[in-house]
Design a protein around this motif. Structure first.
Motif, PDB file in Angstrom:
ATOM      1  N   HIS A   9      -7.880   2.773  -1.925  1.00  0.00           N
ATOM      2  CA  HIS A   9      -6.448   2.735  -2.106  1.00  0.00           C
ATOM      3  C   HIS A   9      -5.957   4.217  -1.727  1.00  0.00           C
ATOM      4  CE1 HIS A   9      -7.052   5.590  -5.553  1.00  0.00           C
ATOM      5  NE2 HIS A   9      -5.915   5.541  -5.424  1.00  0.00           N
ATOM      6  N   ASN A  68       0.783  -1.127  -0.123  1.00  0.00           N
ATOM      7  CA  ASN A  68      -0.031  -0.050  -0.034  1.00  0.00           C
ATOM      8  C   ASN A  68       0.989   1.197  -0.063  1.00  0.00           C
ATOM      9  OD1 ASN A  68      -2.976  -0.376   0.135  1.00  0.00           O
ATOM     10  ND2 ASN A  68      -2.315  -2.129   1.241  1.00  0.00           N
ATOM     11  N   ARG A  97      -3.280   4.011   1.315  1.00  0.00           N
ATOM     12  CA  ARG A  97      -1.782   4.691   1.243  1.00  0.00           C
ATOM     13  C   ARG A  97      -1.679   5.615   2.230  1.00  0.00           C
ATOM     14  NH1 ARG A  97      -1.910   5.015  -4.995  1.00  0.00           N
ATOM     15  NH2 ARG A  97      -1.106   2.828  -5.092  1.00  0.00           N
ATOM     16  N   ARG A 150      -1.591  -5.676  -3.093  1.00  0.00           N
ATOM     17  CA  ARG A 150      -2.651  -4.341  -2.666  1.00  0.00           C
ATOM     18  C   ARG A 150      -4.305  -4.641  -3.053  1.00  0.00           C
ATOM     19  NH1 ARG A 150       0.484  -1.129  -5.178  1.00  0.00           N
ATOM     20  NH2 ARG A 150      -0.639  -0.923  -6.936  1.00  0.00           N
TER      21      ARG A 150
END
Ligand code: SF4
Ligand code: SF4
Length: 364
Positions: free
Chosen positions: A342, A49, A346, A81
């Protein structure tokens, strides 16, 4: 023993890269990797990530295919991921939704909600659907009904995010949140620093570095933030000042919405074009549908919003409002189970990375 093929492949590559270390200046993944000698599942999900999929570590790698080591860090971390989104999802029973969250399913959801709203209004007050309502959305759908519908969807999405992000944070050993690490992560996020590919940009087309992917991400990210700000300002106007919609073209909520809407037209369209042109060997080809669904829904949200703004004084307003609300509702529902996550994972990975860099100690 790691549980999946993708975890085992990521561990194999990180062990090779940890011996090589040629790419340590490219992004945050390699310095974070160098703080470890062994890689548990949580470490690998953290590194996956942290990767921004710029692709820069592939073309120059002396061990990339056809070398027998078969090192392909971007594609391997992309697959891991995508696995991690399902691993940490809340509720767990919906883990399979990620695999099915393609464009068709999301569009069907949007169409269902739009048809439901059209049917409901047509049944309750047919004239409201086709009349020129002088831009007054609440003649088509009462403000309370709108708040209830989207309030519930937003509440559900927030609860799902909280549980999912907490599971991720615990698994990667996130620890406590320090203000300095948080500030660094915010700066790295707002500049999309690690989409820079170590300076040359993303390897997007025919392995030539380009900054276009970063630019289109900026359009999308800031467009989304501007639209969110427009909603917040409109809510303040309504509840704080007692100024109900519709608002003039030159009002702050409309101007923010226009700026954000332009960003959400240019950004997703650009990302879609680049994604089609990108060499498949750098991506998780099997799950591209999740990416496409998300950027398509952002684009459609903006497009239907603009049509609604331009035609809000005409007899088409009722129909366009139903379509726009259907698209926004489907986007809301798909947020915890699609590509939107995401950005959140992240961001947490960047916070952890900033904390590790500040402490400057090896993790194991
Ligand atoms: S990707 Fe290749 S060149 Fe880069 S650190 Fe790993 S093995 Fe070395
Ligand atoms: S693809 Fe880019 S961000 Fe990901 S590991 Fe390679 S260089 Fe780092």
């Amino acid at each position: 023993m790691l549980a999946t093929d993708n975890l085992r492949e990521a561990e194999r590559l990180m062990t090779i890269c940890n011996a090589c270390r040629y790419c340590e200046g490219l992004c945050a993944v390699f310095p974070a990797m160098e703080m470890r000698r062994t890689f548990a599942a949580g470490d690998l999900n953290y590194l996956a990530n942290l990767c921004h999929q710029c692709g820069a570590c592939f073309p120059d790698c002396q061990y990339s295919p056809p070398h027998e080591f078969n090192v392909n860090v971007p594609a391997t971390l992309a697959r891991l991921r995508n696995d991690s989104y399902a691993d940490y999802v809340w509720p767990r029973a919906l883990a399979g939704v990620f695999a099915r969250n393609g464009l068709l399913v999301t569009l069907l959801c949007a169409a269902s909600v739009a048809i439901f709203i059209i049917g409901f209004v047509a049944f309750a007050d047919p004239a409201a659907l086709w009349s020129r309502n002088a831009g007054d959305f609440y003649k088509v759908m009462p403000h309370r009904a709108m708040v209830l519908l989207f309030g519930l969807a937003a509440f559900y999405a927030i609860v799902a995010f909280v549980f999912s992000l907490r599971a991720f944070w615990r698994d990667i050993g996130g620890g406590s949140l320090g203000p300095a690490a948080l500030a660094q992560a915010v700066a790295d996020t707002f500049t999309l620093r690690y989409l820079g590919g170590g300076g040359g940009g993303c390897t997007s087309e025919n392995e030539e570095p380009s900054s276009r992917r970063r630019v289109y991400h900026h359009f999308t990210f800031y467009g989304f933030l501007a639209c969110f700000a427009a909603t917040c300002v409109a809510t303040l106007y309504h509840y704080g000042f007692g100024w109900p919609a519709p608002y003039a073209f030159y009002s702050l909520p409309v101007l923010l919405g226009i700026v954000g809407g332009v960003g959400l037209l240019i950004g997703p369209a650009g990302l879609f074009v680049l994604s089609c042109a990108r060499t498949p060997k750098l991506t998780d080809v099997a799950r591209r549908g999740m990416d496409t669904a998300f950027i398509a829904m952002l684009f459609l949200t903006s497009l239907t919003g603009f049509l609604l703004l331009v035609l809000r004084d005409t007899g088409a307003m009722g129909l366009l409002l139903a379509i726009h609300l259907g698209v926004v509702f489907a986007l809301f529902l798909s947020l915890p189970y699609g590509k939107f996550v995401h950005g959140l994972y992240r961001f947490l990975a960047l916070i952890k990375y900033a904390g590790e860099r500040r402490s400057g100690t090896s993790v194991d």
